[in-house]
Design a protein around this motif. Sequence first.
Motif, PDB file in Angstrom:
ATOM      1  N   PHE B 196       0.832  -1.208   0.000  1.00  0.00           N
ATOM      2  CA  PHE B 196       0.000   0.000   0.000  1.00  0.00           C
ATOM      3  C   PHE B 196       0.863   1.254   0.000  1.00  0.00           C
ATOM      4  O   PHE B 196       0.521   2.247  -0.632  1.00  0.00           O
ATOM      5  CB  PHE B 196      -0.941  -0.007   1.201  1.00  0.00           C
ATOM      6  CG  PHE B 196      -2.047  -1.007   1.084  1.00  0.00           C
ATOM      7  CD1 PHE B 196      -3.001  -0.889   0.084  1.00  0.00           C
ATOM      8  CD2 PHE B 196      -2.125  -2.076   1.958  1.00  0.00           C
ATOM      9  CE1 PHE B 196      -4.025  -1.814  -0.032  1.00  0.00           C
ATOM     10  CE2 PHE B 196      -3.146  -3.003   1.849  1.00  0.00           C
ATOM     11  CZ  PHE B 196      -4.098  -2.874   0.849  1.00  0.00           C
ATOM     12  N   ALA B 197       1.980   1.207   0.713  1.00  0.00           N
ATOM     13  CA  ALA B 197       2.858   2.371   0.757  1.00  0.00           C
ATOM     14  C   ALA B 197       3.375   2.677  -0.637  1.00  0.00           C
ATOM     15  O   ALA B 197       3.486   3.840  -1.037  1.00  0.00           O
ATOM     16  CB  ALA B 197       4.012   2.122   1.718  1.00  0.00           C
ATOM     17  N   PHE B 203      -1.406   5.096   4.662  1.00  0.00           N
ATOM     18  CA  PHE B 203      -2.151   4.836   5.904  1.00  0.00           C
ATOM     19  C   PHE B 203      -2.647   3.404   5.988  1.00  0.00           C
ATOM     20  O   PHE B 203      -2.976   2.932   7.074  1.00  0.00           O
ATOM     21  CB  PHE B 203      -3.316   5.828   6.045  1.00  0.00           C
ATOM     22  CG  PHE B 203      -4.424   5.645   5.052  1.00  0.00           C
ATOM     23  CD1 PHE B 203      -4.318   6.158   3.775  1.00  0.00           C
ATOM     24  CD2 PHE B 203      -5.577   4.975   5.414  1.00  0.00           C
ATOM     25  CE1 PHE B 203      -5.345   5.994   2.858  1.00  0.00           C
ATOM     26  CE2 PHE B 203      -6.608   4.809   4.504  1.00  0.00           C
ATOM     27  CZ  PHE B 203      -6.493   5.315   3.215  1.00  0.00           C
ATOM     28  N   LEU B 204      -2.696   2.688   4.851  1.00  0.00           N
ATOM     29  CA  LEU B 204      -3.127   1.286   4.900  1.00  0.00           C
ATOM     30  C   LEU B 204      -1.978   0.348   5.235  1.00  0.00           C
ATOM     31  O   LEU B 204      -2.204  -0.816   5.557  1.00  0.00           O
ATOM     32  CB  LEU B 204      -3.750   0.884   3.560  1.00  0.00           C
ATOM     33  CG  LEU B 204      -5.129   1.498   3.288  1.00  0.00           C
ATOM     34  CD1 LEU B 204      -5.597   1.136   1.890  1.00  0.00           C
ATOM     35  CD2 LEU B 204      -6.145   1.035   4.314  1.00  0.00           C
ATOM     36  N   SER B 205      -0.734   0.840   5.154  1.00  0.00           N
ATOM     37  CA  SER B 205       0.384  -0.044   5.500  1.00  0.00           C
ATOM     38  C   SER B 205       0.873   0.201   6.912  1.00  0.00           C
ATOM     39  O   SER B 205       1.816  -0.425   7.360  1.00  0.00           O
ATOM     40  CB  SER B 205       1.529   0.137   4.497  1.00  0.00           C
ATOM     41  OG  SER B 205       2.084   1.415   4.662  1.00  0.00           O
ATOM     42  N   TRP B 206       0.253   1.147   7.644  1.00  0.00           N
ATOM     43  CA  TRP B 206       0.634   1.351   9.036  1.00  0.00           C
ATOM     44  C   TRP B 206       0.192   0.154   9.868  1.00  0.00           C
ATOM     45  O   TRP B 206      -0.681  -0.619   9.477  1.00  0.00           O
ATOM     46  CB  TRP B 206      -0.017   2.616   9.587  1.00  0.00           C
ATOM     47  CG  TRP B 206       0.436   3.870   8.917  1.00  0.00           C
ATOM     48  CD1 TRP B 206       1.546   4.023   8.127  1.00  0.00           C
ATOM     49  CD2 TRP B 206      -0.220   5.140   8.947  1.00  0.00           C
ATOM     50  NE1 TRP B 206       1.618   5.308   7.683  1.00  0.00           N
ATOM     51  CE2 TRP B 206       0.570   6.024   8.160  1.00  0.00           C
ATOM     52  CE3 TRP B 206      -1.367   5.610   9.567  1.00  0.00           C
ATOM     53  CZ2 TRP B 206       0.213   7.352   7.991  1.00  0.00           C
ATOM     54  CZ3 TRP B 206      -1.707   6.936   9.398  1.00  0.00           C
ATOM     55  CH2 TRP B 206      -0.926   7.810   8.617  1.00  0.00           C
ATOM     56  N   PRO B 282      -0.261  10.170   5.456  1.00  0.00           N
ATOM     57  CA  PRO B 282      -1.193   9.080   5.135  1.00  0.00           C
ATOM     58  C   PRO B 282      -1.279   8.801   3.644  1.00  0.00           C
ATOM     59  O   PRO B 282      -1.627   7.688   3.257  1.00  0.00           O
ATOM     60  CB  PRO B 282      -2.529   9.573   5.689  1.00  0.00           C
ATOM     61  CG  PRO B 282      -2.393  11.041   5.816  1.00  0.00           C
ATOM     62  CD  PRO B 282      -0.947  11.319   6.064  1.00  0.00           C
ATOM     63  N   VAL B 283      -0.992   9.777   2.802  1.00  0.00           N
ATOM     64  CA  VAL B 283      -1.084   9.557   1.360  1.00  0.00           C
ATOM     65  C   VAL B 283       0.217   9.969   0.703  1.00  0.00           C
ATOM     66  O   VAL B 283       0.942  10.828   1.209  1.00  0.00           O
ATOM     67  CB  VAL B 283      -2.263  10.344   0.740  1.00  0.00           C
ATOM     68  CG1 VAL B 283      -3.565   9.598   0.941  1.00  0.00           C
ATOM     69  CG2 VAL B 283      -2.343  11.735   1.309  1.00  0.00           C
ATOM     70  N   LEU B 290       6.457  16.643  10.890  1.00  0.00           N
ATOM     71  CA  LEU B 290       6.060  16.711  12.298  1.00  0.00           C
ATOM     72  C   LEU B 290       4.559  16.966  12.449  1.00  0.00           C
ATOM     73  O   LEU B 290       3.922  16.441  13.350  1.00  0.00           O
ATOM     74  CB  LEU B 290       6.862  17.824  12.982  1.00  0.00           C
ATOM     75  CG  LEU B 290       6.489  18.152  14.430  1.00  0.00           C
ATOM     76  CD1 LEU B 290       6.721  16.954  15.327  1.00  0.00           C
ATOM     77  CD2 LEU B 290       7.284  19.340  14.926  1.00  0.00           C
ATOM     78  N   HIS B 291       4.005  17.775  11.520  1.00  0.00           N
ATOM     79  CA  HIS B 291       2.585  18.123  11.657  1.00  0.00           C
ATOM     80  C   HIS B 291       1.697  16.889  11.663  1.00  0.00           C
ATOM     81  O   HIS B 291       0.684  16.857  12.345  1.00  0.00           O
ATOM     82  CB  HIS B 291       2.167  19.098  10.565  1.00  0.00           C
ATOM     83  CG  HIS B 291       2.484  18.643   9.179  1.00  0.00           C
ATOM     84  ND1 HIS B 291       3.753  18.695   8.666  1.00  0.00           N
ATOM     85  CD2 HIS B 291       1.706  18.104   8.223  1.00  0.00           C
ATOM     86  CE1 HIS B 291       3.732  18.222   7.437  1.00  0.00           C
ATOM     87  NE2 HIS B 291       2.512  17.850   7.142  1.00  0.00           N
ATOM     88  N   TRP B 292       2.078  15.836  10.921  1.00  0.00           N
ATOM     89  CA  TRP B 292       1.257  14.618  10.913  1.00  0.00           C
ATOM     90  C   TRP B 292       1.235  13.980  12.302  1.00  0.00           C
ATOM     91  O   TRP B 292       0.187  13.541  12.773  1.00  0.00           O
ATOM     92  CB  TRP B 292       1.772  13.611   9.893  1.00  0.00           C
ATOM     93  CG  TRP B 292       1.517  14.047   8.492  1.00  0.00           C
ATOM     94  CD1 TRP B 292       2.451  14.360   7.554  1.00  0.00           C
ATOM     95  CD2 TRP B 292       0.234  14.248   7.869  1.00  0.00           C
ATOM     96  NE1 TRP B 292       1.834  14.746   6.397  1.00  0.00           N
ATOM     97  CE2 TRP B 292       0.472  14.690   6.552  1.00  0.00           C
ATOM     98  CE3 TRP B 292      -1.089  14.096   8.293  1.00  0.00           C
ATOM     99  CZ2 TRP B 292      -0.544  14.971   5.659  1.00  0.00           C
ATOM    100  CZ3 TRP B 292      -2.112  14.383   7.405  1.00  0.00           C
ATOM    101  CH2 TRP B 292      -1.844  14.818   6.109  1.00  0.00           C
ATOM    102  N   LEU B 293       2.418  13.939  12.935  1.00  0.00           N
ATOM    103  CA  LEU B 293       2.493  13.359  14.285  1.00  0.00           C
ATOM    104  C   LEU B 293       1.616  14.161  15.245  1.00  0.00           C
ATOM    105  O   LEU B 293       0.878  13.599  16.061  1.00  0.00           O
ATOM    106  CB  LEU B 293       3.947  13.349  14.751  1.00  0.00           C
ATOM    107  CG  LEU B 293       4.239  12.728  16.119  1.00  0.00           C
ATOM    108  CD1 LEU B 293       3.767  11.300  16.168  1.00  0.00           C
ATOM    109  CD2 LEU B 293       5.721  12.790  16.420  1.00  0.00           C
ATOM    110  N   LEU B 294       1.686  15.496  15.125  1.00  0.00           N
ATOM    111  CA  LEU B 294       0.898  16.340  16.026  1.00  0.00           C
ATOM    112  C   LEU B 294      -0.592  16.156  15.769  1.00  0.00           C
ATOM    113  O   LEU B 294      -1.389  16.085  16.713  1.00  0.00           O
ATOM    114  CB  LEU B 294       1.300  17.810  15.851  1.00  0.00           C
ATOM    115  CG  LEU B 294       2.745  18.155  16.221  1.00  0.00           C
ATOM    116  CD1 LEU B 294       3.005  19.632  16.009  1.00  0.00           C
ATOM    117  CD2 LEU B 294       3.034  17.774  17.653  1.00  0.00           C
TER     118      LEU B 294
END
Lengths: 124, 350
Positions: B196-197, B203-206, B282-283, B290-294
């Motif tokens: 998926f990545a 986000f589907l391979s997390w 995610p995409v 960092l913003h994604w983590l936050l």
Amino acid sequence: MVENYFPVFVFLVVALLFSMAPLLLGRLLGPSRPDPEKLSPYECGFEPFEDARIRFDVRYYLIAILFILFDLEIAFLFPWAVVFKDMIAEGAHAFYVFGTVMVFLAVLVIGYIVEWKNGALDWE
Amino acid sequence: MMEATWQTLATWFGPTWPAVWVLLKIIALLIPLMLAVAYLTFAERKVIGYMQVRIGPNRVGPKGWLQPIADALKLLFKEVIFPTQANKGLYVIGPIMALTPALLAWVAIPFGENTWIANLNAGVLFVLAVTSLEVYGVIIAGWASNSKYPFLGAMRASAQMVSYEVAMGFGLISVLLVAGSLNFIDIVHSQAQGRFAEMGLGFLSWNWLPLLPLAVVYFISGVAETNRAPFDVVEGESEIVAGHMVEYSGMAFALFFLAEYANMILVSFLTSIFFFGGWLSPVGFLPDGLHWLLIKAAVFLFLFLWFRATFPRFRYDHIMRLGWKVFVPITLIWLFVVTVWLLSPLSIWR
């Protein structure tokens, strides 16, 4: 490798200071008007009676023992989990990386079932 | 420009520069963290307020934005009471033992590819060990108060915290299995691989998808571990007032509060890193950062507040049953499933 832990020690010192400073500041800035009623143990307005170090349920003790067993188990499984993929990739026989740990886990699970059946996990 | 500034500073401090540099990084972490803690209390009151069709605090400053500052100042000028029956030394150590580990755990958390204070190769183990120490703060506080409510509260809290730590630990073993490392950055990297990545649907391979039961168990255990509603029997105000914090006042009480909120934020970050790809986007067409983590952590923090507004408090025997008889079996079964999955030709983690 050890120098990676240098920031950890610095942080530990900072965190300790950071936790103590508010206590000290509060002591310095806040008033101090002691009063026997204020300093007595809080019991919803009643006069405190008996000792606070009362006998407590033995099940708390049981939970502590079970926790030690299970947490040790986790500590043993951590290194195995980390090397599992590498060992498979290096072509180690599945029995060594899988079978041995499954036997180890089976022993734990049997103990877990015995505890469950004996009611060690019940809180009624 | 920045490079030049660091160079001058480095020559200024000479051999002490590494220590100063670490100290600067620690301050750069602690100040936002403390602000986040302060404004999390504000967000909590606002969010729960709106969920109960009230508007929450809105008096101090514009729209109530200075409320947390006012709260902190108020607590600072309150008397710190030392009850006559308390064991003075332990009574002081209690809150310190609660807050220090809650802060120390942050040293190992990475915020991006190259943004970290300490990149420990046993980071997960370190965080697990340090967060385990928090239970001592509760026990010491409850014991040293020498009063009935704190004592009972501390017993309950410690039994609950250790029970959910078992479920958390077993859940993490599967994460380590698929990541093959104890390092947080490697764990995030391992989630950037897979079919998926490559298709741009990161986000589907997390980890959350293949380890879905564990992600749920981990986050709920995190809520129980921090003694938050609906698992807040520790401070069930209708039964044991405020548990181990009953005898504490002023800043001593504030330290327990800080520790609780710092832990909530920590659990949100850890869930994001272990199961939701940390700072990964995610995409495929959006950059990582960092913003994604936050954002991910903020979503989990909102869940914490939402839980508190929605669920009634669990009864203590139900909490223990959930931990030992539901979560531990789920994590054990999924550990077995993941191991077999990794050995089978269907493994997605090669």
